[in-house]
Design a protein around this motif. Structure first.
Motif, PDB file in Angstrom:
ATOM      1  N   UNK A 489     130.700  57.096  -1.929  1.00 46.78           N
ATOM      2  CA  UNK A 489     130.096  57.999  -2.915  1.00 46.78           C
ATOM      3  C   UNK A 489     129.446  57.266  -4.076  1.00 46.78           C
ATOM      4  N   UNK A 490     129.176  55.976  -3.883  1.00 52.34           N
ATOM      5  CA  UNK A 490     128.632  55.187  -4.979  1.00 52.34           C
ATOM      6  C   UNK A 490     127.270  55.696  -5.450  1.00 52.34           C
ATOM      7  N   UNK A 491     126.480  56.278  -4.525  1.00 53.77           N
ATOM      8  CA  UNK A 491     125.135  56.737  -4.867  1.00 53.77           C
ATOM      9  C   UNK A 491     125.059  58.244  -5.057  1.00 53.77           C
ATOM     10  N   UNK A 492     126.191  58.922  -5.062  1.00 51.26           N
ATOM     11  CA  UNK A 492     126.167  60.382  -5.137  1.00 51.26           C
ATOM     12  C   UNK A 492     125.673  60.882  -6.498  1.00 51.26           C
ATOM     13  N   UNK A 493     125.605  59.997  -7.456  1.00 53.70           N
ATOM     14  CA  UNK A 493     125.134  60.416  -8.780  1.00 53.70           C
ATOM     15  C   UNK A 493     123.686  60.891  -8.745  1.00 53.70           C
ATOM     16  N   UNK A 494     122.929  60.493  -7.677  1.00 51.46           N
ATOM     17  CA  UNK A 494     121.558  60.985  -7.564  1.00 51.46           C
ATOM     18  C   UNK A 494     121.551  62.510  -7.454  1.00 51.46           C
ATOM     19  N   UNK A 495     122.390  63.034  -6.604  1.00 47.19           N
ATOM     20  CA  UNK A 495     122.474  64.488  -6.443  1.00 47.19           C
ATOM     21  C   UNK A 495     122.927  65.141  -7.747  1.00 47.19           C
ATOM     22  N   UNK A 496     123.936  64.581  -8.376  1.00 48.56           N
ATOM     23  CA  UNK A 496     124.426  65.143  -9.633  1.00 48.56           C
ATOM     24  C   UNK A 496     123.349  65.116 -10.709  1.00 48.56           C
ATOM     25  N   UNK A 497     122.521  64.069 -10.682  1.00 49.00           N
ATOM     26  CA  UNK A 497     121.447  63.952 -11.675  1.00 49.00           C
ATOM     27  C   UNK A 497     120.490  65.125 -11.577  1.00 49.00           C
ATOM     28  N   UNK A 498     120.121  65.518 -10.379  1.00 45.40           N
ATOM     29  CA  UNK A 498     119.159  66.612 -10.210  1.00 45.40           C
ATOM     30  C   UNK A 498     119.788  67.968 -10.492  1.00 45.40           C
ATOM     31  N   UNK A 499     121.075  68.113 -10.215  1.00 42.49           N
ATOM     32  CA  UNK A 499     121.765  69.348 -10.612  1.00 42.49           C
ATOM     33  C   UNK A 499     121.758  69.469 -12.135  1.00 42.49           C
ATOM     34  N   UNK A 500     122.041  68.372 -12.837  1.00 41.57           N
ATOM     35  CA  UNK A 500     122.066  68.388 -14.297  1.00 41.57           C
ATOM     36  C   UNK A 500     120.678  68.620 -14.878  1.00 41.57           C
ATOM     37  N   UNK A 501     119.662  68.026 -14.250  1.00 43.27           N
ATOM     38  CA  UNK A 501     118.293  68.240 -14.730  1.00 43.27           C
ATOM     39  C   UNK A 501     117.884  69.703 -14.604  1.00 43.27           C
TER      40      UNK A 501
END
Length: 581
Positions: A489-501
């Motif tokens: 899950x090291x790169x899962x922050x990409x998905x979280x970034x777009x949810x937050x945006x």
């Protein structure tokens, strides 16, 4: 001088043509059957009534003796002849009995009568006495080999000749050994065509002053067995002595097949399914990102001032419809992209799935044999038509991905998450891989001009930025459990970034969901779909590996894993939307 007396008989008449000559020989004509005339020593006897009575009392033995004598003479002549004929017949029967009967076949004589011949090797061609032979092979005075010098001539043998229709071959490879004709083609003999009494194979060495030529003949009686449905190899020599130049010729039966041996209907049907699967994804993404109807319903409900809970339920019911359409097209539907490309079962363990046919279609475009007979060239045109349909759907998906990036830029500028997506999707997948694929599959190429593009495409397919590697990176940006490909899950922050945006830049849940779908969701689903397709049409290994007709368990496992991963990403996007309410 002979004296002949004739008794007087009132019932017979005698006549003398002349008086006796001085020599004492006279010619007598007697008009009664019982009289005997001997020329030059004439003795004529006249039988009277007593002689007639004697002949009536006993058989005419002389007549019977004559008949028996004739019969005996005939028998003496015929008996040896009959004996010889009987022996000869027995010998023929024995020879015929020793000839094996043709092998039975369910294909019928018409199919067996069509012979495919292929010259595979030339041996002991010492008559081509240059140190470096500019070799070409002709069959019945027509150019046979090489057809595509870039692929047929081995680099280790000095590549190809100046006129681009010969291969440079060291004489040491021809003298006392056999040289394999790389990518030699099949020629059809029989069927509706009349077969000559022999095939002439010419080994031709092109020289500056005069050419060296060796001619080898393959008599029809030796290789053309119209009732034998069997693949056989023959050798034909220039002379009868040992060490003479010779060729090896493989004779098979039936129509000339395409290089992969796949049935035309199965191949074209599989490519049609590939185009349909991509079209389903494109239409699914269209519904997934559609927002006009949802926005109208949302504004109508606002005017009615309904309760927030009811309004949210109705709005997300409408949004869910678009998501289900996308999910059905990509992963869950009966003919979804995943099921057509990654979850079909092979028939009889033979290559038969949509992905298999995409692979075979791609390989056929680069095969020299695809350009060297009318049957294959006709099939190739149909294959190009199917790839044109596929490319149209890829263009549509690529346009949707581009629109997705435009949506992203409405919310962020020079954001790290946007830059990484842009690198892997726009450049690695959309520019480099796709452009090299289009360069290889361009139908305007000749067989020769396609070779360099094929090599470039093959290198990318096997390099660090292959479709399989691109897929793994994009999966790590959008996964749910992230247990595949050892990504974590090291790169899962990409998905979280777009949810937050989405939450930060849009006020209403509908606007947030629609922006998330039109941007990150569309880009990721479109790119992962393209990566799976490119994985199926990529060229792996080397040109000589013979991918056609051979199932690769590693390839199968990876393709199935990619299908499961795409399904997980669809689920992950659905879960992300619940955080936008």
């Amino acid at each position: 001088m002979y004296q002949t007396s004739y008794p007087t008989n009132p019932h017979h008449s005698t006549a003398f043509d002349q008086e006796p000559a001085a020599t004492g020989v006279q010619t007598v004509v007697v008009h009664h059957p019982t009289h005997t005339v001997i020329a030059n020593e004439t003795r004529v006897s006249t039988a009277g009534p007593g002689a007639d009575e004697e002949c009536q009392k006993r058989p005419c033995l002389r007549a019977w003796l004559t008949i028996l004598s004739i019969i005996g003479s005939v028998a003496i002549v015929l008996i040896p002849v009959l004996i010889l004929r009987s022996a000869s017949s027995s010998e023929v029967q024995q020879v015929e009995a020793s000839i094996p009967s043709p092998a039975p076949t369910a294909l019928g004589d018409e199919e067996c009568g069509k012979k495919r011949i292929k010259i595979t090797e030339i041996c002991n061609a010492s008559g081509l006495d240059d140190e470096l032979v500019e070799l070409k092979v002709l069959v019945n005075d027509q150019h046979y080999w090489p057809k595509q010098v870039e692929s047929d001539c081995l680099e280790g043998y000095g590549s190809y000749g100046y006129d681009r229709n010969t291969c440079l071959v060291p004489n040491s490879s021809l003298d006392g050994s056999c040289f394999t004709l790389r990518n030699s083609i099949e020629l059809l003999f029989g069927g509706d065509d009349t077969i000559d009494e022999q095939i002439k194979v010419t080994l031709h060495d092109t020289d500056f002053f005069w050419d060296d030529i060796i001619e080898i003949f393959a008599p029809k009686r030796d290789w053309y067995l119209p009732n034998l449905c069997e693949k056989r190899e023959f050798e034909f020599a220039e002379q009868l002595y040992d060490g003479s130049a010779k060729i090896k010729m493989v004779v098979d039966f039936g129509e000339v097949q395409n290089p992969c041996g796949v049935e035309e209907d199965a191949l074209l049907s599989g490519l049609n399914d590939a185009a349909t699967a991509l079209e389903n994804v494109q239409l699914g993404l269209l519904e997934y990102a559609r927002g006009t109807e949802v926005g109208q319903k949302y504004r109508h409900l606002q005017r009615q001032r309904q309760a927030t809970t009811q309004r949210r339920r109705l709005i997300f019911s409408l949004l869910a419809t678009g998501f289900r359409v996308m999910a059905g097209a990509v992963s869950t539907g009966g003919r979804s992209f995943i099921k057509l490309f990654t979850r079909q079962t092979r028939v009889g363990n033979a290559l038969s799935t949509t992905a298999d046919m995409a692979t075979i279609g791609s390989i056929l475009l680069g095969s020299p044999n695809s350009y060297n007979n009318n049957n294959n060239e006709a099939l190739l045109e149909k294959v190009f038509d199917r790839f044109d349909q596929i490319d149209n759907q890829l263009d549509n998906i690529q346009a949707q991905i581009k629109d997705g990036f435009e949506e992203i830029k409405l919310a962020i500028e020079e954001e790290f998450a946007e830059q990484k997506l842009d690198e892997w999707i726009t450049f690695r997948l959309g520019v480099k891989l796709r452009e090299e694929y289009l360069g290889y599959t361009d139908r305007s190429h000749t067989g020769s001009s396609r070779v360099s593009h094929e090599e470039t495409f093959r290198q990318t397919c096997n390099g660090d930025h292959s479709p399989y590697n691109i897929f793994q990176v994009l999966y790590s940006y959008s996964c749910l459990d992230c247990q595949r490909f050892s990504s974590g899950k090291a790169q899962q922050y990409f998905l979280d970034t777009y949810v937050n945006l989405a939450s930060a830049n849009f006020e209403t849940p509908v606007e947030r969901v629609l922006w998330f779908r039109r941007s990150f969701g569309t880009v990721i689903i479109g790119a992962l779909t393209e990566a799976i397709y490119f994985y199926s049409v990529c060229l792996y290994g080397t040109k000589d590996d013979g991918q056609c007709g051979v199932a690769d368990p590693v390839w199968d496992t990876r393709l199935a894993e990619m299908g499961d991963a795409l399904e997980e990403v669809v689920t992950s996007l659905g879960e992300a939307e619940t955080r936008l309410e």
